[in-house]
Design a protein around this motif. Structure first.
Motif, PDB file in Angstrom:
ATOM      1  N   UNK A 162       0.822  -1.221   0.000  1.00 35.10           N
ATOM      2  CA  UNK A 162       0.000   0.000   0.000  1.00 35.10           C
ATOM      3  C   UNK A 162       0.854   1.269   0.000  1.00 35.10           C
ATOM      4  N   UNK A 163       2.157   1.092  -0.262  1.00 35.83           N
ATOM      5  CA  UNK A 163       3.084   2.227  -0.436  1.00 35.83           C
ATOM      6  C   UNK A 163       3.111   3.168   0.769  1.00 35.83           C
ATOM      7  N   UNK A 164       3.284   2.593   1.963  1.00 40.11           N
ATOM      8  CA  UNK A 164       3.410   3.416   3.158  1.00 40.11           C
ATOM      9  C   UNK A 164       4.831   3.944   3.275  1.00 40.11           C
ATOM     10  N   UNK A 165       4.954   5.183   3.702  1.00 39.08           N
ATOM     11  CA  UNK A 165       6.261   5.805   3.861  1.00 39.08           C
ATOM     12  C   UNK A 165       6.701   5.813   5.320  1.00 39.08           C
ATOM     13  N   UNK A 166       5.815   6.235   6.213  1.00 38.51           N
ATOM     14  CA  UNK A 166       6.199   6.358   7.625  1.00 38.51           C
ATOM     15  C   UNK A 166       5.072   5.896   8.546  1.00 38.51           C
ATOM     16  N   UNK A 167       4.789   4.593   8.540  1.00 35.55           N
ATOM     17  CA  UNK A 167       3.755   4.072   9.426  1.00 35.55           C
ATOM     18  C   UNK A 167       4.254   3.952  10.866  1.00 35.55           C
ATOM     19  N   UNK A 168       3.324   3.828  11.809  1.00 36.70           N
ATOM     20  CA  UNK A 168       3.639   3.521  13.196  1.00 36.70           C
ATOM     21  C   UNK A 168       2.778   2.335  13.598  1.00 36.70           C
ATOM     22  N   UNK A 169       3.337   1.445  14.423  1.00 42.02           N
ATOM     23  CA  UNK A 169       2.633   0.227  14.832  1.00 42.02           C
ATOM     24  C   UNK A 169       2.329   0.291  16.318  1.00 42.02           C
ATOM     25  N   UNK A 170       1.107  -0.098  16.693  1.00 43.25           N
ATOM     26  CA  UNK A 170       0.737  -0.184  18.104  1.00 43.25           C
ATOM     27  C   UNK A 170       0.536  -1.644  18.471  1.00 43.25           C
ATOM     28  N   UNK A 171       1.287  -2.102  19.480  1.00 45.89           N
ATOM     29  CA  UNK A 171       1.176  -3.478  19.959  1.00 45.89           C
ATOM     30  C   UNK A 171       1.442  -3.545  21.444  1.00 45.89           C
ATOM     31  N   UNK A 172       1.476  -4.762  21.982  1.00 46.56           N
ATOM     32  CA  UNK A 172       1.539  -4.877  23.442  1.00 46.56           C
ATOM     33  C   UNK A 172       2.567  -5.876  23.961  1.00 46.56           C
ATOM     34  N   UNK A 173       3.421  -6.413  23.095  1.00 46.29           N
ATOM     35  CA  UNK A 173       4.403  -7.400  23.548  1.00 46.29           C
ATOM     36  C   UNK A 173       5.798  -7.092  23.005  1.00 46.29           C
ATOM     37  N   UNK A 174       6.792  -7.712  23.630  1.00 49.13           N
ATOM     38  CA  UNK A 174       8.157  -7.555  23.155  1.00 49.13           C
ATOM     39  C   UNK A 174       8.303  -8.132  21.754  1.00 49.13           C
ATOM     40  N   UNK A 175       7.543  -9.198  21.454  1.00 41.55           N
ATOM     41  CA  UNK A 175       7.562  -9.757  20.108  1.00 41.55           C
ATOM     42  C   UNK A 175       7.111  -8.752  19.068  1.00 41.55           C
ATOM     43  N   UNK A 176       6.099  -7.948  19.412  1.00 37.24           N
ATOM     44  CA  UNK A 176       5.651  -6.889  18.511  1.00 37.24           C
ATOM     45  C   UNK A 176       6.769  -5.874  18.293  1.00 37.24           C
ATOM     46  N   UNK A 177       7.404  -5.490  19.386  1.00 36.40           N
ATOM     47  CA  UNK A 177       8.484  -4.502  19.307  1.00 36.40           C
ATOM     48  C   UNK A 177       9.651  -5.033  18.481  1.00 36.40           C
ATOM     49  N   UNK A 178       9.995  -6.310  18.671  1.00 37.15           N
ATOM     50  CA  UNK A 178      11.094  -6.912  17.916  1.00 37.15           C
ATOM     51  C   UNK A 178      10.775  -6.939  16.423  1.00 37.15           C
ATOM     52  N   UNK A 179       9.528  -7.279  16.094  1.00 38.99           N
ATOM     53  CA  UNK A 179       9.124  -7.314  14.683  1.00 38.99           C
ATOM     54  C   UNK A 179       9.211  -5.931  14.057  1.00 38.99           C
ATOM     55  N   UNK A 180       8.796  -4.919  14.806  1.00 43.95           N
ATOM     56  CA  UNK A 180       8.866  -3.546  14.293  1.00 43.95           C
ATOM     57  C   UNK A 180      10.309  -3.108  14.080  1.00 43.95           C
ATOM     58  N   UNK A 181      11.171  -3.476  15.004  1.00 48.75           N
ATOM     59  CA  UNK A 181      12.584  -3.129  14.851  1.00 48.75           C
ATOM     60  C   UNK A 181      13.150  -3.778  13.590  1.00 48.75           C
ATOM     61  N   UNK A 182      12.809  -5.046  13.348  1.00 46.62           N
ATOM     62  CA  UNK A 182      13.289  -5.748  12.157  1.00 46.62           C
ATOM     63  C   UNK A 182      12.740  -5.115  10.877  1.00 46.62           C
ATOM     64  N   UNK A 183      11.522  -4.611  10.953  1.00 43.14           N
ATOM     65  CA  UNK A 183      10.891  -4.019   9.771  1.00 43.14           C
ATOM     66  C   UNK A 183      11.203  -2.538   9.616  1.00 43.14           C
ATOM     67  N   UNK A 184      11.860  -1.947  10.615  1.00 43.28           N
ATOM     68  CA  UNK A 184      12.186  -0.527  10.544  1.00 43.28           C
ATOM     69  C   UNK A 184      10.981   0.373  10.729  1.00 43.28           C
ATOM     70  N   UNK A 185      10.032  -0.073  11.555  1.00 41.80           N
ATOM     71  CA  UNK A 185       8.803   0.688  11.798  1.00 41.80           C
ATOM     72  C   UNK A 185       8.735   1.076  13.283  1.00 41.80           C
ATOM     73  N   UNK A 186       8.497   2.345  13.608  1.00 41.35           N
ATOM     74  CA  UNK A 186       8.393   2.767  15.007  1.00 41.35           C
ATOM     75  C   UNK A 186       7.285   2.008  15.732  1.00 41.35           C
ATOM     76  N   UNK A 187       7.535   1.707  16.998  1.00 37.51           N
ATOM     77  CA  UNK A 187       6.615   0.902  17.801  1.00 37.51           C
ATOM     78  C   UNK A 187       6.099   1.699  18.983  1.00 37.51           C
ATOM     79  N   UNK A 188       4.778   1.692  19.164  1.00 33.85           N
ATOM     80  CA  UNK A 188       4.145   2.309  20.327  1.00 33.85           C
ATOM     81  C   UNK A 188       3.581   1.194  21.204  1.00 33.85           C
TER      82      UNK A 188
END
Length: 218
Positions: A162-188
């Motif tokens: 969907x051609x996102x440039x600067x998305x942010x992800x909201x999740x609740x676990x360390x696994x979510x945060x790790x996935x965001x770090x691997x994907x280069x997406x900021x995690x809330x």
């Protein structure tokens, strides 16, 4: 609400369990029914057990819960559990979403596109959207059940699709945060959810979902 504008982010991506809603009470009853009917000698579950497992891919959850079963047996049992879960959630009439989430997502969707990426099975996101009334607010989604890939890969798939440039992800676990770090997406970090997350992995923290607006305005 609709007058806010984020210079940092162009879109919002959401986790489901522990972020949008908490189904573990209903799901644990459904899974135990499936275990009883399966004929397998397998460990029963409860809401606390599932809260520690939800967020992982389905194959990992099955391996964690039933290590004594073969891989084939785990797949059969998990399929039964998922079937009973779908029935229970479809029949449920209680509001399982976190306070303020539905109305906040609907308002954000008027300003920026919203998406869902989860490690869930196929059909779970569609059912969640139906039960919460969020179908019109979520532009697209991706999950493990559809691709066989983990959250980091699915985040990248969605971002490219969907051609996102600067998305942010909201999740609740360390696994979510790790996935965001691997994907280069900021995690809330949704502090109200199931897990805990290292502070250095968080671009922001929210105590209730409506707090996400303050993250956008920073």
């Amino acid at each position: 609400m609709e007058d806010f504008f984020s210079e940092k982010y162009d879109s919002l991506i959401l986790d489901i369990d522990g972020t949008i809603w908490n189904t573990t009470g209903i799901v644990s009853v459904a899974w135990n029914k499936a275990i009883d009917q399966s004929g397998f000698v397998a460990k029963k579950v409860n809401a606390d057990i599932l809260q520690k497992e939800f967020g992982k891919t389905m194959d990992v959850i099955a391996r964690d819960l039933w290590p004594e079963l073969s891989r084939a047996e785990r797949e059969i049992l998990l399929s039964h559990c998922v079937s009973e879960e779908q029935i229970a959630l479809r029949n449920n009439t209680l509001d399982l979403t976190y306070p303020g989430l539905v109305e906040t997502v609907k308002k954000i969707a008027r300003v920026m596109p919203c998406f869902v990426v989860s490690n869930c099975q196929s059909g779970y996101i569609e059912l969640m959207l139906e039960k919460t009334g969020l179908a019109d607010s979520i532009k697209d989604f991706e999950c493990y059940g559809r691709t066989g890939k983990g959250k980091a890969e699915n985040l990248l798939l969605l971002k490219a699709r969907v051609s996102l440039v600067s998305p942010v992800y909201v999740g609740d676990t360390q696994g979510d945060a790790d996935a965001c770090r691997q994907a280069g997406i900021p995690f809330v970090f949704a502090e109200y959810g199931f897990g805990s997350v290292k502070a250095e992995d968080c671009a922001g923290k929210i105590k209730t979902f409506s707090d996400i607006i303050s993250v956008f305005r920073r």
